[in-house]
Design an enzyme around this catalytic site. Structure first.
Site, PDB file in Angstrom:
ATOM      1  N   SER A 147       0.856  -1.185   0.000  1.00  0.00           N
ATOM      2  CA  SER A 147       0.000   0.000   0.000  1.00  0.00           C
ATOM      3  C   SER A 147       0.887   1.229   0.000  1.00  0.00           C
ATOM      4  CB  SER A 147      -0.883  -0.005   1.261  1.00  0.00           C
ATOM      5  OG  SER A 147      -1.558   1.221   1.435  1.00  0.00           O
ATOM      6  N   TYR A 160      -3.345  -1.465  10.303  1.00  0.00           N
ATOM      7  CA  TYR A 160      -3.178  -1.579   8.849  1.00  0.00           C
ATOM      8  C   TYR A 160      -1.828  -1.018   8.417  1.00  0.00           C
ATOM      9  CZ  TYR A 160      -4.546  -1.457   3.910  1.00  0.00           C
ATOM     10  OH  TYR A 160      -4.620  -1.663   2.550  1.00  0.00           O
TER      11      TYR A 160
END
Length: 273
Positions: A147, A160
């Site tokens: 990400s 996350y």
């Protein structure tokens, strides 16, 4: 140099592939000749629809494996199950991901452990499990969905962000260990993609601000990405396809942003502040 990507004879395992980015990756790999094992949360009816679409549109063998990647033992067993059905795994795409948004003071223990299990530990488990067969054949492609949050933080996403930083570290370590074995390992780093997981975040923002979904979506995208549009799942899949090709055999340990300039804008904003 031939930059075509014939994957005939290859078997790909794509986790988190019943929808969103993973589905696009599975479809792209199958369309280029690979047989594909899919995995992810879905109802039996949804799984049947996904299998029917992939099989009918690509003509490849596609099977579903229901392993729960929040369970380390099931993650470890997934590669063996796929290998028993297909005979091998040549391409491993660790794409499965979950999200929970909460400030760190209130972040639940169970959600911390769930996010690290699915987003990071599962990638380690499947990589370790597939390693012996890739090593024995002298060929393997491992692609991890990281990400832009592998490089920076974002409010209320402690688990996350921690997991995606870990995915990038794992990618680099695996690349080093596979460098002389014919095994490459790379990461793709998407920006905002309108997946089911992101849709929930946009809906929550819209409800909080009492604006429409489209207005909230523009707030997400225009604030972060110079292109001012969501990245399409097919664009992510194209990056994965390249990493599976022989043209990319010397590309390993890389982190490829497919982010509409998000990281560039972030660096500019940091310098300007």
């Amino acid at each position: 140099m031939d930059i075509s990507v014939p994957l005939h004879g290859k078997v790909a395992l794509v986790t988190g592939s019943t929808s969103g980015i993973g589905f696009a990756i599975a479809k792209t790999l199958a369309a280029n000749g690979a047989d594909v094992a899919i995995n992810g949360f879905a109802t039996p009816e949804q799984v049947a629809c996904v299998l029917d679409e992939l099989r009918s549109e690509t003509g490849r063998k596609v099977e579903y494996f229901p392993h729960d990647l929040s369970d380390f033992a099931e993650s470890s067993a997934l590669v063996a199950a796929v290998s028993a059905e297909f005979g091998k795994v040549d391409i491993l795409v660790n794409n499965a991901g979950v999200q929970y948004v909460c400030d760190i003071e209130q972040f639940p223990d169970a959600e911390w452990h769930r996010l690290l299990a699915v987003n990071l530990s599962a990638a380690f488990a499947t990589t370790r499990a597939v390693w012996p067969q890739m090593k024995s054949r002298g060929w393997g492609r491992i692609i991890n969905t990281a990400s832009t949050l592998s490089f920076q933080g974002e409010p209320n996403k402690s688990a996350y962000v921690a997991a995606k930083h870990g995915v990038l570290g794992l990618t680099r370590q695996v690349a080093v260990e596979g460098a002389q074995l014919g095994i490459t390992c790379n990461a793709i780093c998407p920006g905002w993609v309108l997946t089911p997981m992101v849709r929930k975040q946009v809906e929550a923002k819209a409800a909080l601000l009492q604006v429409s979904f489209d207005q909230a979506a523009r707030m997400f995208v225009q604030a972060d990405m110079p292109t001012a549009r969501f990245v399409e799942t097919t664009e992510i899949a194209a990056g994965v396809l390249f990493m599976c090709s022989d043209a990319a055999k010397s590309v390993t340990g890389a982190a490829l942003p497919i982010d509409g300039g998000l990281l560039v804008l972030g660096a500019y904003q940091l310098q300007a502040s």
